[in-house]
Motif scaffolding. Structure first.
Motif, PDB file in Angstrom:
ATOM      1  N   GLN A  64       0.968  -1.197   0.131  1.00 17.16           N
ATOM      2  CA  GLN A  64      -0.113  -0.081   0.140  1.00 17.16           C
ATOM      3  C   GLN A  64       1.146   1.192  -0.008  1.00 17.16           C
ATOM      4  OE1 GLN A  64      -2.778  -0.316   3.301  1.00 17.16           O
ATOM      5  NE2 GLN A  64      -3.766  -2.337   2.300  1.00 17.16           N
ATOM      6  N   ASP A  65       1.748   1.367  -0.985  1.00 11.56           N
ATOM      7  CA  ASP A  65       2.735   2.358  -1.102  1.00 11.56           C
ATOM      8  C   ASP A  65       2.506   3.627  -1.148  1.00 11.56           C
ATOM      9  OD1 ASP A  65       4.235  -0.139  -1.138  1.00 11.56           O
ATOM     10  OD2 ASP A  65       4.467   0.226  -3.523  1.00 11.56           O
ATOM     11  N   VAL A  66       1.406   4.058  -1.684  1.00 13.69           N
ATOM     12  CA  VAL A  66       0.840   5.404  -1.802  1.00 13.69           C
ATOM     13  C   VAL A  66       0.412   5.813  -0.501  1.00 13.69           C
ATOM     14  CG1 VAL A  66      -0.876   6.875  -2.966  1.00 13.69           C
ATOM     15  CG2 VAL A  66       0.446   5.162  -4.350  1.00 13.69           C
ATOM     16  N   VAL A  67      -0.385   5.108   0.296  1.00 11.52           N
ATOM     17  CA  VAL A  67      -0.978   5.686   1.318  1.00 11.52           C
ATOM     18  C   VAL A  67       0.091   5.625   2.410  1.00 11.52           C
ATOM     19  CG1 VAL A  67      -1.989   3.473   2.494  1.00 11.52           C
ATOM     20  CG2 VAL A  67      -3.200   5.788   2.950  1.00 11.52           C
ATOM     21  N   ALA A 433      -8.289   4.463  -2.176  1.00 12.35           N
ATOM     22  CA  ALA A 433      -8.979   5.571  -2.371  1.00 12.35           C
ATOM     23  C   ALA A 433      -7.826   6.916  -2.631  1.00 12.35           C
ATOM     24  CB  ALA A 433      -9.639   6.080  -1.039  1.00 12.35           C
ATOM     25  N   VAL A 434      -6.584   6.877  -2.074  1.00 16.09           N
ATOM     26  CA  VAL A 434      -5.705   8.001  -2.313  1.00 16.09           C
ATOM     27  C   VAL A 434      -5.222   7.985  -3.785  1.00 16.09           C
ATOM     28  CG1 VAL A 434      -3.490   8.759  -1.859  1.00 16.09           C
ATOM     29  CG2 VAL A 434      -5.099   7.975   0.145  1.00 16.09           C
ATOM     30  N   ARG A 435      -5.031   6.685  -4.380  1.00 17.60           N
ATOM     31  CA  ARG A 435      -4.486   6.526  -5.649  1.00 17.60           C
ATOM     32  C   ARG A 435      -5.706   7.130  -6.836  1.00 17.60           C
ATOM     33  NH1 ARG A 435      -0.731   2.282  -6.555  1.00 17.60           N
ATOM     34  NH2 ARG A 435      -0.083   1.412  -4.559  1.00 17.60           N
ATOM     35  N   SER A 436      -7.243   6.702  -6.478  1.00 21.57           N
ATOM     36  CA  SER A 436      -8.119   7.170  -7.191  1.00 21.57           C
ATOM     37  C   SER A 436      -8.539   8.610  -7.300  1.00 21.57           C
ATOM     38  CB  SER A 436      -9.515   6.526  -6.756  1.00 21.57           C
ATOM     39  OG  SER A 436      -9.894   7.240  -5.666  1.00 21.57           O
ATOM     40  N   GLY A 437      -7.942   9.373  -6.173  1.00 24.19           N
ATOM     41  CA  GLY A 437      -7.950  10.930  -6.143  1.00 24.19           C
ATOM     42  C   GLY A 437      -6.944  11.346  -6.984  1.00 24.19           C
ATOM     43  N   ARG A 438      -5.766  10.718  -7.150  1.00 24.90           N
ATOM     44  CA  ARG A 438      -4.830  11.196  -7.856  1.00 24.90           C
ATOM     45  C   ARG A 438      -4.939  11.035  -9.299  1.00 24.90           C
ATOM     46  NH1 ARG A 438       0.691   9.936  -4.159  1.00 24.90           N
ATOM     47  NH2 ARG A 438       0.055  11.074  -2.269  1.00 24.90           N
ATOM     48  N   ARG A 439      -5.611   9.773  -9.686  1.00 24.59           N
ATOM     49  CA  ARG A 439      -5.627   9.367 -10.888  1.00 24.59           C
ATOM     50  C   ARG A 439      -6.728  10.545 -11.446  1.00 24.59           C
ATOM     51  NH1 ARG A 439     -10.559   8.498 -12.200  1.00 24.59           N
ATOM     52  NH2 ARG A 439     -11.056   6.545 -10.615  1.00 24.59           N
TER      53      ARG A 439
END
Ligand SMILES: Cc1cc2nc3c(=O)[nH]c(=O)nc-3n(C[C@H](O)[C@H](O)[C@H](O)COP(=O)(O)OP(=O)(O)OC[C@H]3O[C@@H](n4cnc5c(N)ncnc54)[C@H](O)[C@@H]3O)c2cc1C
Length: 448
Positions: A64-67, A433-439
């Motif tokens: 879960q590298d992004v969070v 969730a964080v990845r989706s916001g960045r996308r």
């Protein structure tokens, strides 16, 4: 009327992560959040002795590298979940201590579980997480429910019962409610079944000091008065000139909008012109599961003295998944557990006292008489939350990925979609969730 570059609907991890990226790229952004707090499905709670506990999403782990990077970037810290000692498995009235991936089940069942898990992992490697509907054999995999697949692939009753408890633990929904393709997608999206299930080395490995809601709170501090609370979005109008977002208390014009709310709630917003039918269908076809989460406080983590790590899986009980959630310093004992899927749906009709009795009596069965004396029991029913309406997240039933999957995150003109359920990696989790916001933010930035 105010005009900004981007309005973000929803101040959960996805919406705030999108806003943060957009602001960093120089965009003028407003986040409209319905509640009087940010964080959405992450929420801080506190026991009567002042110890903070997580009422929503709580664990983070490897891959879960992004969070994990975001947590560090925001100056927050993590600590390992307690995982020393044996776990407990309850089946047919018998409790078994174990420290093995076989869950203490009889050898024949353990071998069958290993065979089934191996088959699932093998099939999951064939799934495209970017576009599951293009997976080879997608139609065949999506035609079946997970329960149907289990019924066809094993005649071992105990193995089926095990998965029928494990599935609600992962999805807060029952095995017949899930497409088998969705289940395989979810395994691959979260790395592997083992990663999803494990504490050390898996999705339950670490916790955030003070609670995961602090991730959103920190992002909101950075965003300052760009975040407006108690702003319930009702209508999104778009035309060739731009978008108008109407909320309770006002309206804002913008170039583009990010909708970062659970899918069923996205379907309760009015869109003018109406969404294409496939995109609307996604909002109807991605219901959330049901969960009531409990945090039970004890004077001390007494199970540790017995060499137990606090983890329980019971194939017999409604309250059937428990983990040690004590503070890092062990100054008191906390057990976290869940009523999930059908058990949550039945238990909402009980009084809080009856639910407390159900939970505490299960803990006495698992850990003995000392469990009868918690100093506090707090609960959170996510289905009763107006701006969540079920957890842990949305799932897809049979046939949905192959018929509507493409519409899940494809922008509709000036509307971009975010939220944990739209992520290809760690779908349904905070990392996703964080990845989706960045996308969603990068989609907007590529439009200039
Ligand atoms: C009990 C529980 C346990 C979980 N455990 C874990 C875990 O251990 N690890 C993990 O990674 N994940 C876990 N999750 C999942 C994780 O919490 C979610 O995937 C993640 O928080 C979702 O973030 P999001 O921003 O996509 O959505 P949300 O957090 O749902 O954010 C959406 C936001 O939109 C707002 N909103 C809704 N409608 C409107 C509207 N009309 N106008 C304006 N605002 C609106 C909501 O108030 C909310 O703040 C758990 C969830 C729950 C509930």
């Amino acid at each position: 009327m105010n005009r900004v570059d981007v309005v973000v609907v929803g101040g959960g991890l996805a919406g705030l992560a999108a806003a943060r990226e957009l602001v960093a790229a120089g965009k003028d952004v407003v986040v409209l959040e319905a509640r009087n707090r940010v964080g959405g499905r992450t929420m801080g709670g506190v026991l009567s002795n002042g110890v903070p506990v997580e009422m929503g999403g709580q664990w983070v782990g490897p891959t879960q590298d992004v969070v994990l990077e975001l947590i560090e970037e925001l100056g927050l810290e993590t600590f390992p979940s307690y995982d020393d000692g044996d776990a407990l498995m309850f089946v047919d009235g018998q409790g078994v201590r174990h420290a093995s991936p076989t869950f203490g089940l009889p050898e024949r069942t353990a071998a069958e579980l290993a065979r089934l898990s191996g088959l699932m992992e093998e099939l999951a490697t064939t799934v495209s997480v970017e576009s599951p509907w293009t997976t080879k054999e997608a139609e065949e995999l999506d035609r079946q429910t997970l329960d149907g697949w289990l019924t066809s692939n094993t005649d071992n009753d105990l193995a089926r019962r095990f998965f029928r408890v494990l599935v609600p633990a992962l999805f807060s929904a029952e095995a017949p409610e899930l497409s088998f393709l969705h289940f395989l997608f979810y395994l691959k999206s979260g790395t592997s079944l083992e990663t999803l299930l494990n504490t050390t080395g898996g999705a339950q490995e670490s916790r955030v000091v003070g609670g995961t809601h602090r991730i959103s709170e920190q992002m909101a501090v950075e965003l300052g008065d760009r975040v407006r609370l108690e702003a319930v979005v009702r209508t999104i109008r778009q035309d060739v000139d731009g978008v108008t977002v109407e909320f309770e208390g006002g309206e804002i014009a913008c170039e583009r909008v990010v909708v970062a709310v659970p899918q069923t709630l996205a379907g309760r917003i009015r869109y003018v012109p109406p969404l294409p039918s496939a995109r609307d269908a996604v909002t109807q076809q991605m219901p959330a599961g049901s969960v009531i989460k409990f945090q039970v406080g004890y004077a001390r983590p007494f199970w540790r003295i017995e060499g137990l790590n606090g983890s329980v899986l019971s194939l017999d009980d409604a309250f059937n998944v428990v983990l040690d959630n004590s503070p890092e310093d062990g100054s008191c004992g906390v057990l976290v557990g869940f009523l999930e899927g059908r058990h949550a749906r039945v238990s909402v009709d009980l009084s809080p006292e009856e639910r407390r009795e159900l939970v505490v009596s299960a803990l006495v069965k698992f850990f003995g008489p000392e469990a009868a004396q918690p100093f506090d029991v707090v609960e959170q029913d996510w289905n009763n939350e107006e701006f969540t309406r079920g957890c842990y997240g949305g799932r897809l039933g049979a046939g949905v990925w192959t018929q509507y999957g493409e519409a899940l995150s494809a922008p509709v003109d000036r509307i971009h979609w975010a939220g944990a359920e739209t992520s290809t990696i760690w779908n349904g989790y905070m990392d996703g969730a964080v990845r989706s916001g960045r996308r969603a933010a990068s989609e907007i930035l590529t439009h200039g």
